[in-house]
Design an enzyme around this catalytic site. Structure first.
Site, PDB file in Angstrom:
ATOM      1  N   LYS A  52       0.845  -1.210   0.000  1.00 37.47           N
ATOM      2  CA  LYS A  52       0.000   0.000   0.000  1.00 37.47           C
ATOM      3  C   LYS A  52       0.875   1.252   0.000  1.00 37.47           C
ATOM      4  O   LYS A  52       0.613   2.207  -0.739  1.00 37.47           O
ATOM      5  CB  LYS A  52      -0.947  -0.024   1.215  1.00 37.47           C
ATOM      6  CG  LYS A  52      -2.032  -1.090   1.071  1.00 37.47           C
ATOM      7  CD  LYS A  52      -2.763  -1.389   2.370  1.00 37.47           C
ATOM      8  CE  LYS A  52      -3.671  -2.612   2.195  1.00 37.47           C
ATOM      9  NZ  LYS A  52      -4.296  -3.072   3.437  1.00 37.47           N
ATOM     10  N   GLN A  96      -4.111  -1.828   9.708  1.00 38.66           N
ATOM     11  CA  GLN A  96      -4.005  -3.149   9.081  1.00 38.66           C
ATOM     12  C   GLN A  96      -4.531  -4.221  10.031  1.00 38.66           C
ATOM     13  O   GLN A  96      -4.122  -4.295  11.189  1.00 38.66           O
ATOM     14  CB  GLN A  96      -2.532  -3.427   8.707  1.00 38.66           C
ATOM     15  CG  GLN A  96      -2.332  -4.704   7.924  1.00 38.66           C
ATOM     16  CD  GLN A  96      -3.029  -4.681   6.557  1.00 38.66           C
ATOM     17  OE1 GLN A  96      -2.941  -3.712   5.821  1.00 38.66           O
ATOM     18  NE2 GLN A  96      -3.723  -5.762   6.224  1.00 38.66           N
ATOM     19  N   ASP A 119     -10.622   2.670   4.396  1.00 33.13           N
ATOM     20  CA  ASP A 119     -10.871   1.233   4.226  1.00 33.13           C
ATOM     21  C   ASP A 119     -12.380   0.962   4.171  1.00 33.13           C
ATOM     22  O   ASP A 119     -12.800  -0.140   3.824  1.00 33.13           O
ATOM     23  CB  ASP A 119     -10.253   0.437   5.386  1.00 33.13           C
ATOM     24  CG  ASP A 119      -8.983  -0.305   4.979  1.00 33.13           C
ATOM     25  OD1 ASP A 119      -8.795  -0.529   3.764  1.00 33.13           O
ATOM     26  OD2 ASP A 119      -8.198  -0.655   5.884  1.00 33.13           O
TER      27      ASP A 119
END
Ligand code: NDP
Length: 295
Positions: A52, A96, A119
């Protein structure tokens, strides 16, 4: 059979994002800035976050990687999220997953400001998605929709069987596929570990989305000839023929299922690359929205 090629589609979308960032900057906007939080050093999480951050560089975004120890308390982690919420330089925040067992992922996700929830996991993002309002869509289902759109696959009226009901993949996928959009407008069946007659259901599917987390679980006898198969799974299995001793496979038995399909995504180089596109599109959107959604 046609391969739904994550390299091709993500390359196309990344080019569009790059151009949009340049236009945004030319108009006086600042570079989108993604902050990623990595707790502990799970090798898979390290790889995902690394990718990412690398994509941020490639697309002309700024990024900040915050590495925190595995024994950090939930309160201390939430304090870091709140600090980023109030940092005007940061447009998007991702934590994460998975987190260590002593930390509730829900509590941490709830702490992210909805305007920075790139997200798309925050309850406000998910609620807006459910109601069909503009929002940050969860990156993986968003990426899958972008892929179907790229290949101009008209899913209206199709029977879509989603296997898996997680909050980040299976459940949002069922919502997006059933919405009155194209892609979308499908008749959706959601399956999970308590589903009794999985094979009976998958055999009726025009589209199967497999988000199970079990290597090669969807076999050829579960797939109707001509079906579209989207494989979300990322599973590492032993492979003594590889130097590393292992390799990645999806939730679908690709070698035997692919010849039956009209379209299928490979693993790797399929949905994983599209997930990054979803995240990057959300981060650009967050940067653009910041004028109206203060942290
Ligand atoms: P979860 O473990 O959260 O969810 C898995 C789902 O599969 C659950 O709903 C579970 O049912 C269901 N399931 C498990 N076993 C069976 C079975 N035998 N039959 C039917 N359903 C079953 O996983 P995620 O949704 O987070 O991820 C799924 C997979 O996708 C993983 O391999 C993960 O690594 C991968 N992934 C890939 C991404 C990408 O970018 N390509 C992004 C995110 C995930 P129940 O709810 O009853 O337990």
């Amino acid at each position: 059979m046609q391969l739904l090629d994550g390299v091709l589609v993500s390359g196309h979308i990344k080019e569009q994002i790059k151009q949009e960032v340049q236009k945004w900057q030319a108009a006086g906007g600042k570079k989108p800035h993604l902050a990623a939080i990595l707790v502990g050093n799970n090798p898979a999480s390290e790889a995902y976050v690394g990718s990412k951050v690398k994509h941020c560089e490639e697309l002309g975004f700024d990024s900040t990687l915050l590495r925190l120890p595995a024994d950090i308390t939930e309160a201390a982690l939430i304090a870091e999220v709140e600090r980023l919420n109030h940092d005007a330089a940061i447009d998007g925040i991702l934590v994460q997953l998975p987190l260590p067992d002593h930390i509730s992922p829900d509590s941490v996700i709830n702490a992210i400001h909805p305007g920075k929830d790139v997200d798309g996991f925050h309850p406000i993002s998910q609620g807006r998605m459910l109601l069909g309002q503009p929002t940050f869509l969860p990156a993986t289902p968003y990426g899958i929709m972008l892929m179907l759109e790229y290949y101009k696959i008209n899913t209206a009226g199709m029977h879509c069987v989603v296997i898996g009901r997680s909050n980040i993949v299976g459940t949002p996928m069922t919502i997006l596929m059933s919405r009155a959009t194209n892609p979308g407008n499908a008749t959706v069946t959601m399956c999970h570990s308590r589903t009794r007659n999985l094979k009976e259901l998958t055999l009726q599917a025009d589209i199967i989305v497999a988000a199970i987390g079990r290597p090669r679980y969807v076999t050829a006898e579960m797939v109707k000839p001509g079906a579209i198969v989207i494989d979300v799974g990322i599973n590492r299995i032993d492979d003594p023929t590889r130097k590393s001793g292992s390799r990645l496979v999806g939730d679908v038995d690709f070698d035997n299922v692919a010849p039956l399909c009209s379209y299928i995504t490979p693993v790797p180089k399929g949905v994983g690359l599209m997930t990054i596109c979803g995240l990057m599109k959300n981060t650009l959107l967050a940067a653009k929205m910041k004028e109206t959604v203060p942290a």
